[in-house]
Design an enzyme around this catalytic site. Structure first.
Site: not given
Ligand SMILES: *Cc1c(COP(=O)(O)O)cnc(C)c1O
Length: 360
Positions: A101, A171, A195
């Protein structure tokens, strides 16, 4: 009706209480005679839903008044572009690459300016968090970017990097609301809610006010400017209304659980049950440097891809869903987010013990 134990990395398990409440309110939300899905986002009822959600999130995380909370769309992946488009004033940013990511975020930022990879753990398949106490932070960096919990690899920063005074952007998709955070240490916190908070389709951005300006990269679409959404209090256009409503219910649920300090304690206990078993197992083994282990995503392997596949298949048949590791790493991964009950982790460990006896 029978519910499985869902170990999916995302979209992921939600609290049963929240799902039941939503079901009860499906046909008639609070006497309106309609569901939240059918309601105008300009209605009084929806305004109360979004205002309450924001107030509860502020209380849970202790978000100071000089930070805005935005409910957006586009997934966390859209933040990979929004962050540089809005924050790269000098067109320079430093990224710490601890997994797919962060790597994707860095690649996206490269479209808009100079990206320096100031640390990486790619040399050991992202199985650890690099030492970030004295990094070569760029003099002219607009921000330093991290992915705080690496969903795929199961690592988590236990200490934030020393950014040498530069704005920290994180993030937090897969550790959002799993434990208390000191919001003041960040300039921007963002995460997809699918998540650990709610249904896919909503992204929460917590951003310090001084970072919200009109001085964005030329050509930045209106919809991709933080200022657009901050000025309109997340109602510039139709927001992900149902998602925000469910997030609001999860915030209330978290408050009933005792807040984020209580969640941290519970999450650590849950993770310890699994890691303690992995550490003494003759068959299964964790893949992450112990000091950097995530309490949300726990990857493990048997060492044999046939046995891994057999385990995932038998686990599924026994009611343990989505234990297959990410397609880029293989093996297994148990995601044990806030809504995974303690009994789910205990039952998984009991199942693993039995599998070990039969297959070791
Ligand atoms: C799942 C995830 C993403 C991507 O998320 P989307 O909403 O599918 O774009 C980005 N960063 C992390 C840490 C993730 O777990």
């Amino acid at each position: 009706m029978s519910r499985v134990y869902n170990f999916s990395a995302g979209p992921a398990v939600l609290p049963e209480e929240v799902l039941k409440e939503a079901a009860e309110e499906m046909l008639d939300y609070n006497g309106t005679g309609m569901s939240v899905m059918e309601m105008s986002h300009r209605s009084q009822s929806f305004q109360e839903i979004i205002d309450t959600a924001e107030a509860d999130l502020r209380e849970l995380m202790g978000i100071p008044d000089n930070y805005k909370v935005l409910f957006l769309q586009g997934g966390e992946s859209q933040q990979f572009a929004m962050v540089p488009m809005n924050l790269m004033k000098n067109k320079v940013a430093d990224y710490i690459v601890t997994g797919q990511w962060a790597k994707k975020a860095a690649a996206e930022a490269k479209k808009y300016g100079k990206v320096n990879i100031v640390a990486s753990s790619e040399d050991k398949t992202f199985s650890y968090i690099p030492d970030c106490s004295d990094l070569p932070i760029s003099e002219d960096a607009d921000y330093v970017y991290i992915c705080e919990n690496n969903t795929i690899y199961g690592t988590k920063y236990k200490e934030l990097p020393n950014t040498k005074g530069k704005t920290l952007v994180a993030d937090v998709s897969s550790c959002f609301l799993s434990e208390p955070m000191d919001v003041t240490r960040y300039g921007l916190i963002c995460g997809g809610v699918q998540k650990n908070i709610g249904p896919a389709g909503t992204v929460i951005v917590i951003i310090r006010e001084d970072l919200i300006t009109e001085d964005v990269l030329p050509g930045t679409p209106t919809m991709l400017q933080y200022k657009t959404h901050a000025d309109a209090k997340s109602l510039y256009n139709t927001p992900p209304a149902y998602g925000i409503y469910i997030c609001g219910k999860v915030f209330k649920w978290l408050k009933r659980q005792g807040g984020l300090a209580a969640m941290k304690e519970r999450n650590e206990t849950k993770a310890k049950i699994l890691y303690d078993y992995l550490d003494q197992s003759r068959l299964f083994k964790g893949t992450v440097e112990p000091k950097d282990r995530s309490i949300m995503n726990v990857p493990f392997v048997t060492g044999s891809s046939e046995l891994d596949a057999k385990f995932v298949k038998e686990a599924k048949a026994a009611g343990f869903e989505s234990l297959k590791g990410h397609r880029s790493v293989g093996g297994m991964r148990a995601s044990i987010y806030n809504a995974m009950p303690m009994e789910g982790v205990e039952a998984l460990v009991a199942f693993m013990k039995k599998f070990e006896e039969e297959n070791a």
